[in-house]
Design an enzyme around this catalytic site. Structure first.
Site, PDB file in Angstrom:
ATOM      1  N   TYR A 107     -15.267 -11.076   0.370  1.00 16.89           N
ATOM      2  CA  TYR A 107     -15.950  -9.799   0.096  1.00 16.89           C
ATOM      3  C   TYR A 107     -17.228 -10.015  -0.712  1.00 16.89           C
ATOM      4  O   TYR A 107     -18.252  -9.354  -0.480  1.00 16.89           O
ATOM      5  CB  TYR A 107     -15.009  -8.838  -0.646  1.00 16.89           C
ATOM      6  CG  TYR A 107     -13.910  -8.293   0.241  1.00 16.89           C
ATOM      7  CD1 TYR A 107     -14.153  -7.209   1.080  1.00 16.89           C
ATOM      8  CD2 TYR A 107     -12.651  -8.875   0.265  1.00 16.89           C
ATOM      9  CE1 TYR A 107     -13.159  -6.706   1.907  1.00 16.89           C
ATOM     10  CE2 TYR A 107     -11.640  -8.373   1.092  1.00 16.89           C
ATOM     11  CZ  TYR A 107     -11.907  -7.299   1.911  1.00 16.89           C
ATOM     12  OH  TYR A 107     -10.928  -6.805   2.730  1.00 16.89           O
ATOM     13  N   ARG A 129      -3.250   7.076   1.081  1.00 10.29           N
ATOM     14  CA  ARG A 129      -3.743   8.283   1.744  1.00 10.29           C
ATOM     15  C   ARG A 129      -2.774   8.983   2.675  1.00 10.29           C
ATOM     16  O   ARG A 129      -2.968  10.143   3.022  1.00 10.29           O
ATOM     17  CB  ARG A 129      -5.028   7.945   2.506  1.00 10.29           C
ATOM     18  CG  ARG A 129      -6.211   7.794   1.580  1.00 10.29           C
ATOM     19  CD  ARG A 129      -7.441   7.308   2.329  1.00 10.29           C
ATOM     20  NE  ARG A 129      -7.279   5.919   2.710  1.00 10.29           N
ATOM     21  CZ  ARG A 129      -8.284   5.110   3.025  1.00 10.29           C
ATOM     22  NH1 ARG A 129      -9.521   5.563   3.044  1.00 10.29           N
ATOM     23  NH2 ARG A 129      -8.062   3.863   3.351  1.00 10.29           N
ATOM     24  N   ARG A 177       0.817  -1.227   0.000  1.00  7.52           N
ATOM     25  CA  ARG A 177       0.000   0.000   0.000  1.00  7.52           C
ATOM     26  C   ARG A 177       0.848   1.274   0.000  1.00  7.52           C
ATOM     27  O   ARG A 177       0.480   2.270   0.642  1.00  7.52           O
ATOM     28  CB  ARG A 177      -0.934   0.021   1.218  1.00  7.52           C
ATOM     29  CG  ARG A 177      -1.988  -1.056   1.209  1.00  7.52           C
ATOM     30  CD  ARG A 177      -3.179  -0.631   0.359  1.00  7.52           C
ATOM     31  NE  ARG A 177      -4.271  -1.571   0.494  1.00  7.52           N
ATOM     32  CZ  ARG A 177      -5.365  -1.346   1.226  1.00  7.52           C
ATOM     33  NH1 ARG A 177      -5.534  -0.206   1.842  1.00  7.52           N
ATOM     34  NH2 ARG A 177      -6.301  -2.266   1.294  1.00  7.52           N
ATOM     35  N   ASP A 198      -6.952  -2.220  -7.304  1.00  9.18           N
ATOM     36  CA  ASP A 198      -7.522  -2.840  -6.117  1.00  9.18           C
ATOM     37  C   ASP A 198      -7.764  -4.312  -6.405  1.00  9.18           C
ATOM     38  O   ASP A 198      -7.884  -4.699  -7.561  1.00  9.18           O
ATOM     39  CB  ASP A 198      -8.832  -2.160  -5.716  1.00  9.18           C
ATOM     40  CG  ASP A 198      -9.157  -2.469  -4.265  1.00  9.18           C
ATOM     41  OD1 ASP A 198      -8.543  -1.870  -3.374  1.00  9.18           O
ATOM     42  OD2 ASP A 198      -9.989  -3.363  -4.035  1.00  9.18           O
ATOM     43  N   ARG A 210      -6.307  12.046  -6.005  1.00  9.06           N
ATOM     44  CA  ARG A 210      -7.582  11.371  -5.814  1.00  9.06           C
ATOM     45  C   ARG A 210      -8.735  12.369  -5.886  1.00  9.06           C
ATOM     46  O   ARG A 210      -9.789  12.085  -6.474  1.00  9.06           O
ATOM     47  CB  ARG A 210      -7.563  10.669  -4.470  1.00  9.06           C
ATOM     48  CG  ARG A 210      -8.834   9.965  -4.121  1.00  9.06           C
ATOM     49  CD  ARG A 210      -8.609   9.256  -2.811  1.00  9.06           C
ATOM     50  NE  ARG A 210      -9.819   8.625  -2.345  1.00  9.06           N
ATOM     51  CZ  ARG A 210     -10.490   9.026  -1.284  1.00  9.06           C
ATOM     52  NH1 ARG A 210     -10.077  10.059  -0.592  1.00  9.06           N
ATOM     53  NH2 ARG A 210     -11.569   8.391  -0.917  1.00  9.06           N
TER      54      ARG A 210
HETATM   55  O1  CP3 Z   1       0.121  -1.424  -2.560  1.00  9.87           O
HETATM   56  C1  CP3 Z   1      -0.227  -0.487  -3.308  1.00  9.87           C
HETATM   57  O2  CP3 Z   1       0.219   0.678  -3.198  1.00  9.87           O
HETATM   58  C2  CP3 Z   1      -1.149  -0.800  -4.467  1.00  9.87           C
HETATM   59  C3  CP3 Z   1      -2.510  -0.470  -4.284  1.00  9.87           C
HETATM   60  C4  CP3 Z   1      -3.470  -1.384  -3.545  1.00  9.87           C
HETATM   61  C5  CP3 Z   1      -4.708  -0.883  -3.062  1.00  9.87           C
HETATM   62  N1  CP3 Z   1      -5.449  -1.908  -2.594  1.00  9.87           N
HETATM   63  C6  CP3 Z   1      -5.087   0.525  -3.127  1.00  9.87           C
HETATM   64  C7  CP3 Z   1      -6.187   1.002  -2.263  1.00  9.87           C
HETATM   65  C8  CP3 Z   1      -3.465  -2.758  -3.271  1.00  9.87           C
HETATM   66  C9  CP3 Z   1      -2.366  -3.774  -3.520  1.00  9.87           C
HETATM   67  C10 CP3 Z   1      -4.742  -3.069  -2.689  1.00  9.87           C
HETATM   68  C11 CP3 Z   1      -5.149  -4.444  -2.318  1.00  9.87           C
HETATM   69  C12 CP3 Z   1      -6.339  -4.650  -1.494  1.00  9.87           C
HETATM   70  N2  CP3 Z   1      -7.558  -4.027  -1.590  1.00  9.87           N
HETATM   71  C13 CP3 Z   1      -6.471  -5.638  -0.515  1.00  9.87           C
HETATM   72  C14 CP3 Z   1      -5.419  -6.647  -0.168  1.00  9.87           C
HETATM   73  C15 CP3 Z   1      -4.274  -6.008   0.486  1.00  9.87           C
HETATM   74  C16 CP3 Z   1      -4.288  -6.074   1.965  1.00  9.87           C
HETATM   75  O3  CP3 Z   1      -4.316  -4.982   2.560  1.00  9.87           O
HETATM   76  O4  CP3 Z   1      -4.237  -7.155   2.500  1.00  9.87           O
HETATM   77  C17 CP3 Z   1      -7.771  -5.561   0.029  1.00  9.87           C
HETATM   78  C18 CP3 Z   1      -8.328  -6.420   1.150  1.00  9.87           C
HETATM   79  C19 CP3 Z   1      -8.451  -4.547  -0.677  1.00  9.87           C
HETATM   80  C20 CP3 Z   1      -9.881  -4.127  -0.536  1.00  9.87           C
HETATM   81  C21 CP3 Z   1      -9.942  -2.720  -0.131  1.00  9.87           C
HETATM   82  N3  CP3 Z   1      -9.744  -1.661  -0.988  1.00  9.87           N
HETATM   83  C22 CP3 Z   1     -10.090  -2.203   1.175  1.00  9.87           C
HETATM   84  C23 CP3 Z   1     -10.360  -3.023   2.422  1.00  9.87           C
HETATM   85  C24 CP3 Z   1      -9.969  -0.800   1.078  1.00  9.87           C
HETATM   86  C25 CP3 Z   1      -9.976   0.213   2.191  1.00  9.87           C
HETATM   87  C26 CP3 Z   1     -11.259   0.906   2.296  1.00  9.87           C
HETATM   88  C27 CP3 Z   1     -11.134   2.129   3.195  1.00  9.87           C
HETATM   89  O5  CP3 Z   1     -11.916   3.073   2.973  1.00  9.87           O
HETATM   90  O6  CP3 Z   1     -10.254   2.177   4.051  1.00  9.87           O
HETATM   91  C28 CP3 Z   1      -9.743  -0.494  -0.278  1.00  9.87           C
HETATM   92  C29 CP3 Z   1      -9.561   0.864  -0.868  1.00  9.87           C
HETATM   93  C30 CP3 Z   1      -8.161   1.177  -1.263  1.00  9.87           C
HETATM   94  N4  CP3 Z   1      -7.384   0.377  -2.031  1.00  9.87           N
HETATM   95  C31 CP3 Z   1      -7.453   2.378  -0.976  1.00  9.87           C
HETATM   96  C32 CP3 Z   1      -6.228   2.283  -1.623  1.00  9.87           C
HETATM   97  C33 CP3 Z   1      -5.142   3.324  -1.694  1.00  9.87           C
HETATM   98  C34 CP3 Z   1      -7.978   3.566  -0.199  1.00  9.87           C
HETATM   99  C35 CP3 Z   1      -8.931   4.269  -1.094  1.00  9.87           C
HETATM  100  C36 CP3 Z   1      -8.995   5.739  -0.851  1.00  9.87           C
HETATM  101  O7  CP3 Z   1      -8.202   6.482  -1.473  1.00  9.87           O
HETATM  102  O8  CP3 Z   1      -9.879   6.154  -0.090  1.00  9.87           O
END
Ligand code: CP3
Length: 355
Positions: free
Chosen positions: A154, A31, A27, A77, A40
């Protein structure tokens, strides 16, 4: 495609000699970076950001501008696949991902299409191509997918979950339905990762974020078996180079031997397993990635450096270690902390390498 200028990350995954230990952060684009929040806001929302190749490329490169990272990871994602299956993905402020049409019955599973990545997820492939071009060989690009089990949690729960009640009910009460769903997801993931590799991803990581909520028997049957099948279906080499696979099961520490035998090139470790014990259990069969607790980044510089030093010393000499956090970076981390972390890995690791 241009020559790679820094291939430490790919070399470490193949356990080839390196000058110092490579490092990236799960990640890493997100943010905690003000420039991410700005891009964003320009995109409108998170999904629109993922679907715009130029903006996805911009945020992928942001952490590389700040820190000496040894790999970039595609900005996207894991839930793009269920979205392409028609479940209607959306993000509710503060509540994480949601699906308008969760999968609950045998009929729901039967009706699910297996997306064709090049057509149905072409926005991801354009992002990969755009990022590869912009990187211009600076560091390798990592592609990724969720594991079938993690995606299924999910899809069946309809979003994030604390106890995974609905999907667990499915695996025990209607295992055939669960297997039919996981089978479709495994096919979709193989096609998705291969499309990313053809578009330019130079390594791929499978995120099995929720494998660790299962019993050993259920983990083998409902998660690991499908990841093994995926690994067997991936393009092994592209552009004349091996495309290594990293398998990360959060809370999978008790199953390291099984995971190492899945055909993966590297095992991702969270912080709950000591890396020295992991290395002695699985030897040098595969590389290890990890495993600093992401919360360490809230500590002062001296504490971050001490933790890096401890993990490096535990891993010991030789190649086969990709430094990372044990899970994603926190969204409220001070952007100065990753610099201390990344620089400490490079500086303190040189003594463990003779290359
Ligand atoms: O690593 C990186 O920089 C690449 C980007 C990446 C994102 N999501 C960006 C993201 C990767 C590799 C993921 C994978 C992901 N997404 C996983 C597996 C990784 C892990 O943490 O084990 C999972 C479970 C998800 C599903 C998901 N997407 C969740 C639970 C969330 C968070 C929701 C929240 O509001 O907190 C996301 C959204 C997400 N994916 C964000 C980012 C940067 C935040 C979105 C935002 O900008 O608000």
């Amino acid at each position: 495609m241009s020559e790679l200028k820094n291939d430490r990350f790919l070399r470490a995954l193949q356990r080839l000699p390196v000058d110092c230990t490579p490092v990236w952060m799960m990640r890493q684009a997100g943010r905690y970076l003000p420039e991410y929040r700005e891009t964003r806001a320009r995109a409108g929302d998170f999904l629109s950001l993922c679907k715009n190749a130029d903006l996805a490329c911009e945020v992928t490169l942001q952490p590389l501008e700040r820190y000496a990272l040894d790999a970039a990871i595609l900005f996207s994602d894991i839930l793009t696949i269920p979205d392409a299956m028609g479940l209607g993905l959306y993000f509710e402020q503060g509540e994480g991902p949601r699906f308008r049409k969760p999968v609950r019955t045998a009929a729901d599973v039967a009706a699910l299409p297996v997306p064709k990545a090049d057509a149905d997820l072409d926005y991801v492939m354009s992002a990969v191509r755009t990022i590869r071009q912009a990187l211009n060989g600076r560091v390798p690009l990592i592609g990724f997918s969720g594991s079938p089990w993690t995606l299924a949690t999910y899809m069946v729960e309809g979003g994030s979950s604390k106890d995974f009640r609905t999907i667990k009910r499915m695996i025990f009460a209607e295992p055939d339905v669960a297997h039919a769903l996981l089978d479709k997801l495994a096919l979709a993931v193989i096609d998705y990762l291969n499309a990313q590799i053809r578009a330019g991803a130079q390594a791929v990581q499978i995120f099995d974020t929720w494998g660790g909520v299962l019993s050993t028997a259920a983990y083998e049957a409902f998660s690991l078996a499908y990841m093994r099948k995926i690994i067997g279906g991936l393009i092994p080499e592209h552009e004349g180079r091996k495309v290594p696979v990293i398998l990360f099961t959060k809370n999978g520490g008790q199953w390291l031997e099984m995971i190492a035998d899945s055909g993966t090139d590297a095992v991702g470790l969270d912080w709950t397993t000591d890396i020295d014990k992991a290395r002695s259990r699985i030897g040098d069969r595969v590389a290890l990635q990890g495993n600093m607790d992401p919360a360490t980044l809230y500590a002062p510089a001296s504490r971050i450096r001490a933790e890096v030093s401890d993990i490096l010393q535990r891993f010991g000499s030789g190649s086969g270690h990709v430094f990372n956090l044990g899970h994603g970076i926190g969204q409220d981390v001070d952007p100065e902390a990753p610099r201390i972390f990344v620089d400490a890995v490079h500086e303190l690791s040189a003594q463990y390498h003779t290359a």
